[in-house]
Design a protein around this motif. Structure first.
Motif, PDB file in Angstrom:
ATOM      1  N   TYR A   1       0.837  -1.207   0.000  1.00 53.61           N
ATOM      2  CA  TYR A   1       0.000   0.000   0.000  1.00 53.61           C
ATOM      3  C   TYR A   1       0.864   1.245   0.000  1.00 53.61           C
ATOM      4  N   LYS A   2       1.977   1.203   0.741  1.00 55.21           N
ATOM      5  CA  LYS A   2       2.933   2.304   0.763  1.00 55.21           C
ATOM      6  C   LYS A   2       4.257   1.809   0.197  1.00 55.21           C
ATOM      7  N   ASN A   3       4.985   2.735  -0.409  1.00 57.41           N
ATOM      8  CA  ASN A   3       6.300   2.419  -0.980  1.00 57.41           C
ATOM      9  C   ASN A   3       6.209   1.279  -2.003  1.00 57.41           C
ATOM     10  N   LYS A   4       5.186   1.335  -2.802  1.00 58.92           N
ATOM     11  CA  LYS A   4       4.979   0.327  -3.842  1.00 58.92           C
ATOM     12  C   LYS A   4       6.107   0.386  -4.863  1.00 58.92           C
ATOM     13  N   VAL A   5       6.616  -0.763  -5.272  1.00 59.91           N
ATOM     14  CA  VAL A   5       7.666  -0.833  -6.286  1.00 59.91           C
ATOM     15  C   VAL A   5       7.078  -1.503  -7.522  1.00 59.91           C
ATOM     16  N   ARG A   6       6.772  -0.683  -8.537  1.00 59.69           N
ATOM     17  CA  ARG A   6       6.167  -1.208  -9.753  1.00 59.69           C
ATOM     18  C   ARG A   6       7.255  -1.609 -10.739  1.00 59.69           C
ATOM     19  N   LYS A   7       7.409  -2.890 -10.921  1.00 59.09           N
ATOM     20  CA  LYS A   7       8.334  -3.406 -11.933  1.00 59.09           C
ATOM     21  C   LYS A   7       7.884  -4.806 -12.323  1.00 59.09           C
ATOM     22  N   GLN A   8       8.279  -5.200 -13.525  1.00 57.05           N
ATOM     23  CA  GLN A   8       7.912  -6.524 -13.992  1.00 57.05           C
ATOM     24  C   GLN A   8       8.643  -7.589 -13.194  1.00 57.05           C
ATOM     25  N   LEU A   9       7.877  -8.498 -12.586  1.00 57.22           N
ATOM     26  CA  LEU A   9       8.472  -9.600 -11.837  1.00 57.22           C
ATOM     27  C   LEU A   9       8.727 -10.782 -12.766  1.00 57.22           C
ATOM     28  N   ARG A  10       9.561 -11.690 -12.302  1.00 56.50           N
ATOM     29  CA  ARG A  10       9.783 -12.903 -13.064  1.00 56.50           C
ATOM     30  C   ARG A  10       8.473 -13.679 -13.168  1.00 56.50           C
ATOM     31  N   THR A  11       8.251 -14.263 -14.325  1.00 60.20           N
ATOM     32  CA  THR A  11       7.009 -14.983 -14.551  1.00 60.20           C
ATOM     33  C   THR A  11       7.114 -16.399 -13.992  1.00 60.20           C
ATOM     34  N   PRO A  12       5.977 -17.050 -13.730  1.00 61.68           N
ATOM     35  CA  PRO A  12       6.031 -18.465 -13.351  1.00 61.68           C
ATOM     36  C   PRO A  12       6.755 -19.321 -14.387  1.00 61.68           C
ATOM     37  N   PHE A  13       6.615 -18.974 -15.666  1.00 62.18           N
ATOM     38  CA  PHE A  13       7.339 -19.720 -16.696  1.00 62.18           C
ATOM     39  C   PHE A  13       8.838 -19.717 -16.397  1.00 62.18           C
ATOM     40  N   GLU A  14       9.367 -18.549 -16.076  1.00 60.59           N
ATOM     41  CA  GLU A  14      10.793 -18.420 -15.781  1.00 60.59           C
ATOM     42  C   GLU A  14      11.148 -19.123 -14.470  1.00 60.59           C
ATOM     43  N   ASN A  15      10.284 -18.965 -13.474  1.00 58.00           N
ATOM     44  CA  ASN A  15      10.549 -19.613 -12.183  1.00 58.00           C
ATOM     45  C   ASN A  15      10.537 -21.139 -12.308  1.00 58.00           C
ATOM     46  N   TYR A  16       9.614 -21.662 -13.115  1.00 61.16           N
ATOM     47  CA  TYR A  16       9.572 -23.103 -13.337  1.00 61.16           C
ATOM     48  C   TYR A  16      10.852 -23.568 -14.039  1.00 61.16           C
ATOM     49  N   ALA A  17      11.260 -22.804 -15.053  1.00 58.68           N
ATOM     50  CA  ALA A  17      12.467 -23.178 -15.801  1.00 58.68           C
ATOM     51  C   ALA A  17      13.701 -23.139 -14.907  1.00 58.68           C
ATOM     52  N   ASP A  18      13.734 -22.216 -13.950  1.00 55.47           N
ATOM     53  CA  ASP A  18      14.869 -22.138 -13.016  1.00 55.47           C
ATOM     54  C   ASP A  18      15.023 -23.439 -12.228  1.00 55.47           C
ATOM     55  N   VAL A  19      13.902 -24.025 -11.826  1.00 58.86           N
ATOM     56  CA  VAL A  19      13.948 -25.273 -11.064  1.00 58.86           C
ATOM     57  C   VAL A  19      14.594 -26.376 -11.903  1.00 58.86           C
ATOM     58  N   LEU A  20      14.183 -26.455 -13.159  1.00 62.09           N
ATOM     59  CA  LEU A  20      14.738 -27.491 -14.039  1.00 62.09           C
ATOM     60  C   LEU A  20      16.229 -27.262 -14.283  1.00 62.09           C
ATOM     61  N   ALA A  21      16.619 -26.004 -14.398  1.00 61.47           N
ATOM     62  CA  ALA A  21      18.039 -25.703 -14.599  1.00 61.47           C
ATOM     63  C   ALA A  21      18.866 -26.167 -13.407  1.00 61.47           C
ATOM     64  N   ARG A  22      18.328 -25.976 -12.199  1.00 61.00           N
ATOM     65  CA  ARG A  22      19.063 -26.413 -11.005  1.00 61.00           C
ATOM     66  C   ARG A  22      19.141 -27.935 -10.918  1.00 61.00           C
ATOM     67  N   LEU A  23      18.199 -28.617 -11.580  1.00 57.46           N
ATOM     68  CA  LEU A  23      18.256 -30.070 -11.631  1.00 57.46           C
ATOM     69  C   LEU A  23      19.196 -30.576 -12.723  1.00 57.46           C
ATOM     70  N   GLY A  24      19.739 -29.637 -13.497  1.00 59.61           N
ATOM     71  CA  GLY A  24      20.665 -30.028 -14.560  1.00 59.61           C
ATOM     72  C   GLY A  24      20.073 -30.021 -15.943  1.00 59.61           C
ATOM     73  N   TYR A  25      18.881 -29.394 -16.094  1.00 60.82           N
ATOM     74  CA  TYR A  25      18.222 -29.357 -17.390  1.00 60.82           C
ATOM     75  C   TYR A  25      17.827 -27.926 -17.770  1.00 60.82           C
ATOM     76  N   PRO A  26      18.802 -27.104 -18.126  1.00 59.08           N
ATOM     77  CA  PRO A  26      18.455 -25.765 -18.603  1.00 59.08           C
ATOM     78  C   PRO A  26      17.674 -25.861 -19.910  1.00 59.08           C
ATOM     79  N   ILE A  27      16.662 -25.036 -20.049  1.00 59.97           N
ATOM     80  CA  ILE A  27      15.835 -25.077 -21.260  1.00 59.97           C
ATOM     81  C   ILE A  27      15.621 -23.681 -21.811  1.00 59.97           C
TER      82      ILE A  27
END
Length: 355
Positions: free
Chosen positions: A126-152
Motif C-alpha cells: 500500500y505504501k512504498n509500492k515498487v512497480r516493476k515486472q516480476l519474473r514470470t512463473p514460466f521463468e521460475n519453473y524453468a529455473d527449477v529445471l536448470a538447477r536439476l541439470g536441465y536448462p531449457i
C-alpha cells in the motif's frame, strides 16, 4: 545406466497448472531421452494429453484419497514405486514441502520453486509500492529445471496444430466453423471480485460486437452457479450466444473449441491461460491484479492487457484482497469501448478507424 525420470509436482488452480505446459513441453522436446511425469489434480490431464511422447500424467486427489499426512505418506509410497531420479516441486506449499521432505530423506535429487515473495510484497504494498515486472512463473519453473541439470529455452506455440483441434470431437451444436463467421470467446467471471469486469458492461460489449459482426458466434466460458444464471439469461436474450459448459463434456473439448476462436475476452483467469495454450489472441481485463505480477497468458502481447493506471494498483497478486477504496475503480474506470476497440484490432487488423 538408469534412465532419468523426472517428477514434476504442481497442484493448485487451473491457471497455475496451465502455465507449466510450455515449460514441460520445452523440457520434453529438448531432452527427448528423459522420462517426465507430471503430478497434479485430475482436471490437468487435458493439458498434458499427447503433449510429447516422453511425458506422462499422474493424478492425485489431495483433498480425498491423499488428504492429510496419512494420505501424503500413501502418495509418497505410490510415487517411489515409479523410480524417479529427480524431483521438481513447482508448487512449494505445505503438501509439496512434505513430499519434498520424504524424497530428501530418501536421498533423491530435489529442487523447488522460488516464488520471489519479497518482490511480490513490494509490488502490492500500500505504501512504498515498487512497480516493476516480476519474473514470470514460466521463468521460475524453468529455473527449477536448470538447477536439476536441465536448462531449457522455453519454446511453445500451441497444444494443437496450426489448423486447431479436431472440431469433430465436439457436439453438433458447435458445428464446423463457416468462412463468414467470427468466433468470439467471452469469459467474464473470475474467482474474486477484484478480477471481474462488471457483467452489465460485458453484456454491452457482447451486444455491440454482434452489431459489428452480425454473423459472429459468442461462446460463453465458465462454470458455476453465477455462470448458470448469467449465461442462461444471455443465451435466451442475445442471438448467437452459446453457453459452452452446457454442451461440452470436458476441458479437452473446451481447449479444442478455444483453438478455433478468433479472439477470447477474459479476465485474469484460467480461461486466459487455457486460450493462450491454443495460440488464440486473448484480450484480458485487469483490475486488482497486474501483468507485472508475471501472470500474463503465454505469448500474449502487452497491448492485449486492458487496464487503468491507479496509485493503488496492483493491490493483490491473486486478486483476493478487498478493495481499499471500496469502489473497484480499477475495473469500473475501464470503458467498454476500449475493450471493443482492441478486439476489433485483432479481428480486423486492417481497420484503422477507432470506435
Amino acid at each position: 545406466m538408469k534412465k532419468e525420470h523426472i517428477l514434476i509436482i504442481r497442484f493448485s488452480a487451473m491457471g497455475d497448472v496451465a502455465m507449466v505446459v510450455p515449460v514441460v513441453y520445452s523440457l520434453a522436446k529438448q531432452y527427448p531421452n528423459i522420462r517426465i511425469t507430471v503430478l497434479s489434480r485430475k482436471f490437468a490431464r487435458a493439458f498434458f494429453y499427447d503433449l510429447a511422447p516422453n511425458v506422462d500424467f499422474m493424478e492425485a486427489d489431495i483433498k480425498g484419497e491423499y488428504r492429510g499426512v496419512k494420505g501424503l505418506n500413501a502418495l509418497y509410497r505410490r510415487l517411489t514405486a515409479k523410480q524417479f531420479t529427480k524431483i521438481a516441486d513447482l508448487h512449494n506449499v505445505l503438501r509439496s514441502e512434505y513430499l519434498r521432505l520424504r524424497f530428501n530423506m530418501g536421498r533423491y535429487r530435489v529442487e523447488h520453486i522460488n516464488k520471489h515473495r519479497h518482490d511480490r510484497r513490494k509490488l502490492v504494498s500500500y505504501k512504498n509500492k515498487v512497480r516493476k515486472q516480476l519474473r514470470t512463473p514460466f521463468e521460475n519453473y524453468a529455473d527449477v529445471l536448470a538447477r536439476l541439470g536441465y536448462p531449457i529455452k522455453i519454446e511453445f506455440t500451441s497444444l494443437f496444430p496450426p489448423e486447431g483441434g479436431n472440431l469433430n470431437l465436439l457436439p453438433a451444436i458447435i458445428g464446423p466453423k463457416k468462412n463468414f463467421e467470427q468466433w468470439i470467446g467471452v469469459a467474464p467471471t473470475a474467482a474474486h471480485p477484484g478480477k471481474c469486469y462488471p457483467t452489465d458492461r460485458t453484456r454491452q460489449i457482447v451486444e455491440e460486437l454482434l452489431q459489428l459482426h452480425p454473423k459472429a458466434r459468442i461462446f460463453l466460458f465458465g462454470k458455476g452457479r453465477v455462470e448458470d444464471k448469467l449465461f442462461t439469461a444471455w443465451c435466451q436474450e442475445i442471438p448467437h450466444c452459446v453457453y459452452v459448459s452446457q454442451h461440452l463434456e470436458n476441458m479437452y473439448q473446451e481447449l479444442v473449441l478455444m483453438s478455433h476462436l478468433d479472439v477470447m475476452l477474459s479476465m485474469d483467469s484460467s480461461n486466459m491461460h487455457m486460450a493462450s495454450l491454443t495460440a488464440t489472441p486473448v484480450v484480458s481485463v485487469w483490475g486488482a491484479t497486474h501483468p507485472y505480477g508475471g501472470f500474463m497468458g503465454w505469448h500474449q502481447p502487452p497491448e492485449n492487457a486492458i487496464q487503468v493506471d491507479l496509485d493503488c494498483r496492483p493491490c493483490s497478486i491473486y486478486g483476493k484482497r478487498p478493495c481499499r477504496r471500496g469502489d473497484l475503480a480499477c475495473m469500473n474506470m475501464i470503458k467498454p469501448e476500449r475493450i471493443i476497440e482492441r478486439i476489433e484490432q485483432i479481428i480486423n487488423p486492417q481497420t484503422t478507424t477507432s470506435l
